[in-house]
Design an enzyme around this catalytic site. Structure first.
Site, PDB file in Angstrom:
ATOM      1  N   LYS B 115       0.160  -3.774  -3.846  1.00 43.10           N
ATOM      2  CA  LYS B 115       0.975  -4.062  -2.665  1.00 43.10           C
ATOM      3  C   LYS B 115       1.624  -5.437  -2.723  1.00 43.10           C
ATOM      4  CE  LYS B 115      -1.274  -0.663   0.122  1.00 43.10           C
ATOM      5  NZ  LYS B 115      -2.034  -0.313   1.312  1.00 43.10           N
ATOM      6  N   GLY B 163      -5.180   4.726   1.916  1.00 39.23           N
ATOM      7  CA  GLY B 163      -5.925   5.603   2.815  1.00 39.23           C
ATOM      8  C   GLY B 163      -6.552   4.882   3.987  1.00 39.23           C
ATOM      9  N   GLY B 164      -6.023   3.704   4.306  1.00 36.79           N
ATOM     10  CA  GLY B 164      -6.503   3.011   5.494  1.00 36.79           C
ATOM     11  C   GLY B 164      -7.796   2.237   5.296  1.00 36.79           C
ATOM     12  N   GLU B 199      -0.948  -9.838   7.012  1.00 36.17           N
ATOM     13  CA  GLU B 199       0.353  -9.479   7.596  1.00 36.17           C
ATOM     14  C   GLU B 199       0.309  -9.688   9.096  1.00 36.17           C
ATOM     15  OE1 GLU B 199       1.790  -5.759   4.791  1.00 36.17           O
ATOM     16  OE2 GLU B 199       1.210  -5.398   6.860  1.00 36.17           O
ATOM     17  N   HIS B 207       5.786   4.381  12.307  1.00 35.51           N
ATOM     18  CA  HIS B 207       5.730   4.520  10.850  1.00 35.51           C
ATOM     19  C   HIS B 207       6.893   5.423  10.454  1.00 35.51           C
ATOM     20  CE1 HIS B 207       3.356   5.120   6.975  1.00 35.51           C
ATOM     21  NE2 HIS B 207       4.416   5.913   6.854  1.00 35.51           N
ATOM     22  N   ARG B 291       5.252   9.256  -5.688  1.00 40.07           N
ATOM     23  CA  ARG B 291       4.876  10.662  -5.915  1.00 40.07           C
ATOM     24  C   ARG B 291       5.556  11.517  -4.851  1.00 40.07           C
ATOM     25  NH1 ARG B 291       1.904  10.802  -1.310  1.00 40.07           N
ATOM     26  NH2 ARG B 291       0.618   8.988  -0.911  1.00 40.07           N
ATOM     27  N   VAL B 294       2.993  14.805   1.086  1.00 44.67           N
ATOM     28  CA  VAL B 294       2.605  16.003   1.842  1.00 44.67           C
ATOM     29  C   VAL B 294       3.754  16.449   2.766  1.00 44.67           C
ATOM     30  CG1 VAL B 294       0.938  16.938   3.485  1.00 44.67           C
ATOM     31  CG2 VAL B 294       0.180  15.282   1.781  1.00 44.67           C
TER      32      VAL B 294
END
Lengths: 81, 451
Positions: B115, B163-164, B199, B207, B291, B294
């Site tokens: 990141k 994934g949080g 941040e 989002h 990628r 979903v």
């Protein structure tokens, strides 16, 4: 000796260790408290700790590490009293 | 590209096999023991067992997948999402084996997966990032000093996270000092890297993410999706396009995503994720997913572009087939992730045997799934059963049609989240799109109290 069966409340894969690099939650013959975890069940990428449910001596595991278990299936036995 | 190995399972494996077949590419499915009779296993031209049921012993074993590719004469590998899809070492191993990896090269995956490095790419492209530390912070003292500049509340995040996990929001220096060590340890355990960064925390955040396609030279966007409705930072409902941003924000955000893609020399389908401050309309780059995602079908329904087919074409070396002006959006699409979870028991995962299965269909309804009647939902993988994706000429029509589609969805034997969506569609805040990333959990908490 009264025997208490530790039951998995959910279906999934039973693990005796919190992660592959750690020691087991409890060895055979260990003294356990009611709230103490004796294993972990992984179901659909979520993890649920399985508490002993009774204080006493953990005398045996009924399923192998990484075995698939059903909801309600006994996974270990604690002798109480 | 003549023969494609699909290194995945479930609905995305089925989806990829279908796209390959549309392009005349033969397919190889790999499967675990639990998936020996799964839909993806049966749909592919060739199927290869690669190990026991646990994903760590099958779908996550790169060597087993590469051996299957070699044995079956595959010349390309599509990783789908999850599993090995964003593992740079896997992309490198596929390339080293002389095969085509359907995705960006290993170096791009690695750069965008870190990141801190990804934020540097964004800055170089002139894309706004959330105010925060430019690199990782060394320790708690460094974090407190940095937070004084950023302003509280701040969010502590793991550089290698996903994934949080490894995230903390803190309101002051004292809380930051306490949280830093815990979060860093958690990140070290989960990702093998304890590097943290800071941040600004946006209280009412949307989002919103932009779908992009790049061929290494040129890049286009396919508009955006809104994915604000999340539970435990996992997306639950997504829609294209965002009902919560202005046309001006849309133009700026999609242009920013294309700039970033060009700066990275991006080659494949990808998604540039942004946080939108609902109060100011500012948007900030969060991360790029290298990628297929979903929620990609919502974009497919509003643009008419088959994203998996485009991924395959780009991987095969073709240049982009579209100029930006060729991509036109029409109407509105919603996606509902129907999971094998019990919403009445805190979303307890619920694998088991299923009996009757009725899937929604009909005009402008798409259902991407691996689920079949008299099948078994195994406990080993994620809980996603099906994605119900609905198109309407506008959002109101899409919502009405979603009611119809979700009412048709029925599975006997296990609880699912399908019924919950019907309730969700009736909420005024949903109809008016007056929501942010915390709204779904707030609603679920209220719903629990009222039940």
């Amino acid at each position: 000796m009264p025997r208490h069966e530790v039951v998995s409340p959910i279906p999934g894969v039973f693990y005796r260790r919190p992660d592959p690099g750690s020691p087991p939650f409890a060895e055979d013959g260990a003294t356990v408290t009611e709230d103490q975890s004796v294993g972990l069940v992984e179901v659909m990428k979520s993890f649920h700790q399985i508490p002993a449910g009774a204080a006493g001596t953990l005398v045996e595991f009924l399923v192998d590490d990484e075995a698939e278990v059903d909801a309600g299936q006994p996974v270990a036995v604690v002798e109480t009293g | 590209m003549r023969r494609l190995l699909v290194a995945n399972r479930g609905e995305i494996a089925v989806r990829i096999i279908r796209a390959a077949r549309d392009l005349g590419i033969s397919t190889v499915a790999v499967h675990s023991e639990a998936d020996a009779d799964a839909l993806h296993t049966r749909l592919a031209d060739v199927a290869v067992g690669i190990g026991p049921s646990a994903a760590s012993k099958s779908y996550l074993v790169a060597d087993a997948i590469l051996a299957a590719a070699k044995d079956t004469g595959a010349d390309a590998v599509h990783p789908g999402y999850g599993f090995l899809s964003e593992r740079a070492s896997f992309a490198a191993a596929v390339a080293d084996a002389g095969l085509t990896f359907v995705g960006p090269d290993a170096a791009t995956i690695e750069r965008m997966g870190d990141k801190v490095a990804a934020r540097e790419v964004a800055r170089a492209a002139g894309v706004p990032t959330v105010p925060g530390t430019p690199g990782g912070v060394a320790d708690a003292d460094g974090a407190v000093a940095a937070a004084d500049d950023v302003g509280y509340p701040v969010m502590l995040k793991a550089a290698a996270g996903g994934g949080g996990r490894g995230i903390r929001v803190v309101d002051d220096a004292e809380a930051l000092r306490t949280a830093f060590g815990q979060a860093s340890n958690e990140a070290l355990k989960a990702f093998g890297d304890g590097t943290m960064y800071l941040e600004r925390f946006v209280t009412r955040a949307r989002h919103v993410e932009v779908q992009v396609l790049g061929d290494g030279t040129d890049a286009v966007h396919l508009f955006e999706r809104e994915c604000s409705l999340q539970r435990r930072r996992q997306k639950v409902v997504e829609e294209a396009v965002s009902p919560g941003i202005s046309a001006q924000t849309r133009d700026a955000m999609t242009a920013a995503a294309v700039s970033l893609c060009r700066e990275a020399g991006y080659r494949s389908a990808g998604t540039v994720e942004f946080l939108v401050d609902d109060e100011t309309g500012e948007f900030f780059f969060i991360e790029m997913n290298t990628r297929i995602q979903v929620e990609h079908p919502t974009t497919e329904l509003v643009t008419g572009v088959d994203l998996v087919a485009e991924q395959l074409r780009i991987a095969a070396g073709e240049p982009l087939r579209f100029a930006q002006d060729d991509i036109v959006r029409r109407g509105h699409a919603l996606e509902f992730r129907v999971c094998a979870e019990d919403p009445e028991k805190d979303f307890l995962p619920s694998p088991g045997n299923v009996g009757r299965v009725t899937l929604p269909s009909g005009p402008w309804v798409r259902c991407d799934t691996w689920l079949e009647p008299d099948g078994k939902v195994p406990p080993y993988y994620d809980s996603l059963l099906a994605k119900v994706i609905v198109w309407g000429s506008d959002r109101t029509e899409a919502i009405a049609r979603s009611r119809r589609a979700l009412a048709e969805f029925s599975v006997s034997g296990i609880p699912t989240t399908a019924g919950l969506f019907a309730e969700l569609l009736d909420q005024d805040w949903f109809a008016s799109a007056d929501f942010h990333t915390g709204t779904l959990e707030q609603w679920l908490a209220t719903r629990g109290e009222n039940a």
